[in-house]
Design a protein around this motif. Structure first.
Motif: not given
Ligand SMILES: Cc1ncc(COP(=O)(O)O)c(C=O)c1O
Ligand SMILES: Cc1ncc(COP(=O)(O)O)c(C=O)c1O
Lengths: 354, 354
Positions: A154, A182-183, A206, A110, A89, A208-209, A150, B56, A84-86, A217, A180
């Motif tokens: 976000a 993510a979007y 990521t 974020y 990060l 995830s989106k 981001p 998720y 996951g990008s979490d 993940r 970041d």
């Molecule tokens: C700006 C931003 N960065 C990172 C993430 C984390 O995403 P993930 O861990 O699912 O890759 C999110 C998730 O909502 C996000 O909004």
């Protein structure tokens, strides 16, 4: 508090993720998941990979790295993979930010960044947004310890032009600037094109989106090989294998199936426009989003009330009890059918029968 | 070294995992994987779970926690889930060990512990083993910052009786004692039975070995709810979702299919006895192992030579270039067929035709 906790465990201020309900009847528009399933190729690859689960995964994840690199015309040395990008990060905070040197991030952003700062004891210089919720570019110059935000931001959804990011990079030559993204696949363009010119740029994305794989993940970073080696040093001091065999196999196919990716992201971008128009006719103020969500506030009805009423009626959106966001709701872009239901419920709430 | 690295990224001394070759013709006995595939129930559950990958996973992993808890007669509040036991170990160092307070671990042990100590800036008090490679129990009393060791120890395979662990717990009432039970299912008994009596005990286990799921990355900790909350605080400051949907679904079934688990672990324990006998007749010294590997040294042939020769002949075992282990090889227990091949190759190497 327990006497067995370290001072670190005592001091942290953990992140609270959006509600994850185990209820299929609810329309879940609260954590920016993709309303469409992943590509069939992904599912098939996972099925195939499940035959070898007795063996450890690749600790270097080379195949996925080169697949992602290729997509951007870069070698695998420019790519780092995480759970996951979490996780990417978290490792980035450890690898590039120094306790004592203040990093800059926006005040509305974020909400995991302040959590990481606390966990890794990084000082911060929190920059208020402009009145229109855009990023005040000059205020990100000359950071002491680095920059992170981001793009699109976000939860505003507002996109910052690449030229502006370039200026921030030029004005932080000795600090790492983390974008970041993510979007980003719902937006105009990625800052990845700047990676070769700026050794201080780390782009994080990521699956995830836009790739419909929140449940798998997979996140990744793109940057100069020097930065990637830094991330690997931390990761290899933490967990030899952070990404499992099924996630690797699925992620590779998610990158390969370009047609499906294009179809689904296009549909979401179209639905975003539609939802925006529809909400505007219903007296909502809406920030200009290039993400898979809209940040909205109704001119009369309070956001928390709206959130509660929608929840009662089986629609979950995200409400932040945070300064500056009290009157906003973040609504993820669903399928056209979900959007119609949402609009109907909103009509019901904001125009109660007399 | 890069000017963009934090002092942390510069200071760490990353772990080097065993070779993970992508070559199906090689017999891989170097990373203690299970030679048998996971239960069919696991594969089916993964297939089913792949339908919901757009969403998720559960951030709290309640279902798997209660399944594991039940196995040991404990509630889910006693269980923490992580992305491999490596991640659980990393979070445990963060949660329970304090920079400045020296922790105790054995001199010959899992080589990730010193890596974590360096990453999290924990001072150490490294305890030499007894001459017979057993753990000198009294030397683990009255630690300043806590205790950690595997049981059975790695890479010796030697098991420490639960009574002895109890003495270590009693003599560290204010410090956390972590028992890393990666190999416990091949041994006499788990220390989990002490969890309710000792609030300072954290037991860590993994699905990588006895459950044939190295490729899925699932580890877990069992301890007093106070300790579990500490781990959750750190985890929720790091990554909201460290374990993906497929891993959760597969792990639940791996716990549920008790018959398969018993069959495969029994087979491995039997093969371990057989391999030990066979190697003894070939002039090997072998430590008494209760794990799924043997630590062996040949009376005449040098370990590094043996490692290299076996590798040339398509068999990979683990050789550690480390003080105290120079003349040992660690051999994971394979299938009976793999063991026969190994013995044949060894015969070839140690008794070259005249
Ligand atoms: C700006 C931003 N960065 C990172 C993430 C984390 O995403 P993930 O861990 O699912 O890759 C999110 C998730 O909502 C996000 O909004
Ligand atoms: C003693 C010990 N602990 C922990 C681990 C890590 O296992 P995993 O991260 O696969 O759960 C290993 C792996 O070899 C080990 O030998």
């Amino acid at each position: 508090m327990s006497k067995f906790w370290s001072s670190l465990a005592k001091q942290v201020d953990p992140y609270i993720p959006g509600e994850q309900l185990n209820d299929d009847t609810i329309i879940k528009l609260n954590t920016n998941e993709n309303p469409y399933p992943p590509s069939n190729q992904v599912i098939q690859a996972i099925d195939e990979a499940s035959k070898n689960l007795r063996l450890y995964p690749s600790p270097t994840v080379d195949e996925l790295r080169s697949e992602i690199g290729e997509m951007y015309g870069l070698s695998q040395d420019h790519i780092f993979i995480g759970n996951g990008s979490d996780e990417v990060l978290a490792f980035s905070f450890m690898s590039f930010f120094e306790p004592g040197n203040r990093i800059k991030y926006p005040e509305i952003t974020y909400s995991f960044y302040p959590v990481y700062a606390k966990l890794f004891n990084i000082s911060t210089d929190v920059i208020p947004l402009n009145d229109d919720y855009t990023i005040p570019v000059e205020h990100f110059y000359n950071s002491e310890g680095g920059v992170i935000f981001p793009n699109p931001n976000a939860p505003t959804g507002i996109f910052l032009e690449i030229d502006q990011i370039k200026r921030i990079l030029e004005n932080n030559p000795n600090q790492v600037v983390i974008i970041d993204e993510a979007y980003i696949d719902f937006a105009l363009e990625s800052a990845v094109t700047l990676v070769e010119a700026f050794p201080n740029l780390l782009v994080i994305q990521t699956m995830s989106k836009s790739r419909s794989l929140a449940g798998l993940r997979i996140g990744f970073a793109i940057g100069n090989p020097e930065l990637i080696i830094g991330l690997e040093r931390i990761k290899n001091s933490f967990n030899s294998y952070t990404v499992d065999r099924l996630a690797i196999a699925g992620a590779i196919e998610a990158i390969r199936d370009k047609d499906y990716f294009l179809q689904t992201t296009t549909k979401i971008i179209e639905s975003r426009s539609y939802l925006k128009e529809q909400l505007e006719t219903r007296h909502f103020d809406i920030l200009p989003s290039q993400a898979n969500f809209l940040l909205v506030s109704h001119k009369e009805v309070n956001a928390e009330v709206l959130y509660q009423e929608l929840k009662k009626q089986g629609i979950l959106v995200r409400y932040f009890q945070k300064p500056g966001l009290e009157n906003f709701l973040r609504i993820s872009i669903g399928t056209p059918a979900q959007i119609e239901k949402l609009l109907k419920k909103i009509d019901h709430i904001i125009k109660p029968s007399p």
